[in-house]
Structure formats: structure tokens, C-alpha cells
Motif scaffolding. Structure first.
Motif, PDB file in Angstrom:
ATOM      1  N   UNK A  83      44.225  -6.105-154.927  1.00 35.68           N
ATOM      2  CA  UNK A  83      44.512  -4.685-155.081  1.00 35.68           C
ATOM      3  C   UNK A  83      45.600  -4.206-154.123  1.00 35.68           C
ATOM      4  N   UNK A  84      45.724  -4.867-152.961  1.00 36.32           N
ATOM      5  CA  UNK A  84      46.638  -4.406-151.917  1.00 36.32           C
ATOM      6  C   UNK A  84      47.103  -5.607-151.108  1.00 36.32           C
ATOM      7  N   UNK A  85      48.356  -6.019-151.311  1.00 37.74           N
ATOM      8  CA  UNK A  85      48.845  -7.232-150.664  1.00 37.74           C
ATOM      9  C   UNK A  85      48.924  -7.121-149.150  1.00 37.74           C
ATOM     10  N   UNK A  86      48.815  -5.912-148.588  1.00 33.86           N
ATOM     11  CA  UNK A  86      48.833  -5.780-147.127  1.00 33.86           C
ATOM     12  C   UNK A  86      47.576  -6.384-146.498  1.00 33.86           C
ATOM     13  N   UNK A  87      46.588  -6.681-147.322  1.00 29.00           N
ATOM     14  CA  UNK A  87      45.353  -7.279-146.816  1.00 29.00           C
ATOM     15  C   UNK A  87      45.463  -8.798-146.675  1.00 29.00           C
ATOM     16  N   UNK A  88      46.612  -9.364-147.019  1.00 26.50           N
ATOM     17  CA  UNK A  88      46.781 -10.824-146.954  1.00 26.50           C
ATOM     18  C   UNK A  88      46.546 -11.347-145.542  1.00 26.50           C
ATOM     19  N   UNK A  89      46.978 -10.601-144.527  1.00 27.84           N
ATOM     20  CA  UNK A  89      46.772 -11.029-143.147  1.00 27.84           C
ATOM     21  C   UNK A  89      45.283 -11.154-142.846  1.00 27.84           C
ATOM     22  N   UNK A  90      44.517 -10.188-143.268  1.00 27.27           N
ATOM     23  CA  UNK A  90      43.068 -10.210-143.038  1.00 27.27           C
ATOM     24  C   UNK A  90      42.436 -11.428-143.694  1.00 27.27           C
ATOM     25  N   UNK A  91      42.819 -11.706-144.928  1.00 19.62           N
ATOM     26  CA  UNK A  91      42.258 -12.841-145.639  1.00 19.62           C
ATOM     27  C   UNK A  91      42.615 -14.156-144.960  1.00 19.62           C
ATOM     28  N   UNK A  92      43.864 -14.307-144.531  1.00 17.81           N
ATOM     29  CA  UNK A  92      44.268 -15.566-143.915  1.00 17.81           C
ATOM     30  C   UNK A  92      43.564 -15.784-142.587  1.00 17.81           C
ATOM     31  N   UNK A 107      43.197 -11.282-131.819  1.00 18.00           N
ATOM     32  CA  UNK A 107      44.142 -12.156-131.131  1.00 18.00           C
ATOM     33  C   UNK A 107      45.210 -12.657-132.097  1.00 18.00           C
ATOM     34  N   UNK A 108      44.792 -13.160-133.248  1.00 15.03           N
ATOM     35  CA  UNK A 108      45.752 -13.641-134.240  1.00 15.03           C
ATOM     36  C   UNK A 108      46.607 -12.509-134.792  1.00 15.03           C
ATOM     37  N   UNK A 109      46.024 -11.338-134.974  1.00 11.26           N
ATOM     38  CA  UNK A 109      46.794 -10.198-135.470  1.00 11.26           C
ATOM     39  C   UNK A 109      47.893  -9.810-134.485  1.00 11.26           C
ATOM     40  N   UNK A 110      47.573  -9.820-133.187  1.00 11.59           N
ATOM     41  CA  UNK A 110      48.589  -9.507-132.171  1.00 11.59           C
ATOM     42  C   UNK A 110      49.695 -10.548-132.175  1.00 11.59           C
ATOM     43  N   UNK A 111      49.311 -11.823-132.298  1.00  9.77           N
ATOM     44  CA  UNK A 111      50.312 -12.888-132.344  1.00  9.77           C
ATOM     45  C   UNK A 111      51.216 -12.723-133.554  1.00  9.77           C
ATOM     46  N   UNK A 112      50.636 -12.461-134.705  1.00  9.81           N
ATOM     47  CA  UNK A 112      51.429 -12.288-135.925  1.00  9.81           C
ATOM     48  C   UNK A 112      52.333 -11.068-135.814  1.00  9.81           C
ATOM     49  N   UNK A 140      53.588  -9.810-133.084  1.00 12.00           N
ATOM     50  CA  UNK A 140      54.682 -10.150-132.170  1.00 12.00           C
ATOM     51  C   UNK A 140      55.722 -11.001-132.882  1.00 12.00           C
ATOM     52  N   UNK A 141      55.270 -11.977-133.660  1.00  6.66           N
ATOM     53  CA  UNK A 141      56.206 -12.827-134.407  1.00  6.66           C
ATOM     54  C   UNK A 141      56.970 -12.014-135.441  1.00  6.66           C
ATOM     55  N   UNK A 142      56.259 -11.190-136.181  1.00  4.53           N
ATOM     56  CA  UNK A 142      56.895 -10.374-137.213  1.00  4.53           C
ATOM     57  C   UNK A 142      57.921  -9.435-136.602  1.00  4.53           C
ATOM     58  N   UNK A 143      57.569  -8.811-135.486  1.00  9.52           N
ATOM     59  CA  UNK A 143      58.503  -7.907-134.816  1.00  9.52           C
ATOM     60  C   UNK A 143      59.736  -8.658-134.334  1.00  9.52           C
ATOM     61  N   UNK A 144      59.523  -9.844-133.771  1.00  9.11           N
ATOM     62  CA  UNK A 144      60.646 -10.645-133.297  1.00  9.11           C
ATOM     63  C   UNK A 144      61.559 -11.067-134.423  1.00  9.11           C
ATOM     64  N   UNK A 145      60.970 -11.494-135.527  1.00  8.62           N
ATOM     65  CA  UNK A 145      61.769 -11.896-136.687  1.00  8.62           C
ATOM     66  C   UNK A 145      62.523 -10.697-137.250  1.00  8.62           C
ATOM     67  N   UNK A 146      61.863  -9.554-137.357  1.00 15.83           N
ATOM     68  CA  UNK A 146      62.521  -8.356-137.884  1.00 15.83           C
ATOM     69  C   UNK A 146      63.704  -7.965-137.013  1.00 15.83           C
ATOM     70  N   UNK A 147      63.552  -8.072-135.719  1.00 15.05           N
ATOM     71  CA  UNK A 147      64.636  -7.739-134.790  1.00 15.05           C
ATOM     72  C   UNK A 147      65.823  -8.672-135.005  1.00 15.05           C
ATOM     73  N   UNK A 148      65.555  -9.981-135.131  1.00 20.76           N
ATOM     74  CA  UNK A 148      66.627 -10.958-135.351  1.00 20.76           C
ATOM     75  C   UNK A 148      67.309 -10.737-136.700  1.00 20.76           C
TER      76      UNK A 148
END
Length: 106
Positions: free
Chosen positions: A23-32, A67-72, A74-82
Motif C-alpha cells: 500500500x505504501x512503498x515508504x514502509x520498505x525500510x521497516x520490512x527489510x 540503530x539500522x534506521x539511523x545507519x540507513x 546517514x547513508x541515504x543523506x550522504x548519498x543524496x548530498x553526493x
């Protein structure tokens, strides 16, 4: 806890998370994250899980999830910046090339 107890606890949560993703692809992080936790717990020998009760399992899941959400994040923010830097640099290069190849008669 036994593997069956972990499965009984986690499988409904995974199914609900899967339904939410449909129903909402933003939930993919939660599922993984839930799937990763389930995989790690299921791969752990049962004798090492005997100390876990329902409340401790919930606390562990929340700790790992955040913990994993914070790591993701941080990675997402870093990639977006680059990516933003790359796009900005490429746009400047494109504009320069456009100026160099334009006749000026426009």
C-alpha cells in the motif's frame, strides 16, 4: 525462546509490514529491518536464545530497528548530498558546453 516462538512472534509482523509495503512503498525500510532481525534471530542457536522473553525480544527489536534506521538515514543523506554535488557540477559543465556550442544568434 525457541525458533518456533520467534517465528510465531515475527511472522505476523512481517506479513503486516509486507501488506503495508504493497500500500505504501515508504514502509520498505521497516520490512527489510524486521526481516533482517528475524533472519539473525532464526540463525542463532536456540540455546543462546533461552534468556529472551517477550519483553526482551521487543526491546531488542526496537533497539536494532532504530540503530539500522539511523545507519540507513546517514547513508541515504550522504548519498543524496553526493548526488546533489554531482548534478550541480554536471549542470555547470552542460551549461558551459551549451554556451560554447551556441551560435549566439538565438
Amino acid at each position: 525462546m525457541t525458533h518456533e516462538q520467534i517465528a510465531a512472534y515475527m511472522q505476523p509482523k512481517l506479513q503486516q509490514a509486507f501488506d503495508d509495503v504493497m500500500d505504501d512503498v515508504t514502509q520498505a525500510n521497516r520490512l527489510s529491518v524486521l526481516a533482517k532481525i528475524y533472519h539473525e534471530l532464526y540463525d542463532t542457536p536456540e540455546e543462546k536464545l533461552q534468556w529472551l522473553d517477550d519483553e526482551e525480544l521487543k526491546e531488542m527489536i526496537l533497539t536494532i530497528y532504530y540503530s539500522l534506521s539511523r545507519q540507513r538515514h546517514a547513508l541515504t543523506s550522504g548519498v543524496a548530498k553526493e548526488v546533489k554535488k554531482y548534478v550541480k557540477s554536471s549542470y555547470k559543465d552542460w551549461k558551459l558546453l551549451e554556451e560554447m556550442t551556441t551560435d549566439g544568434d538565438d
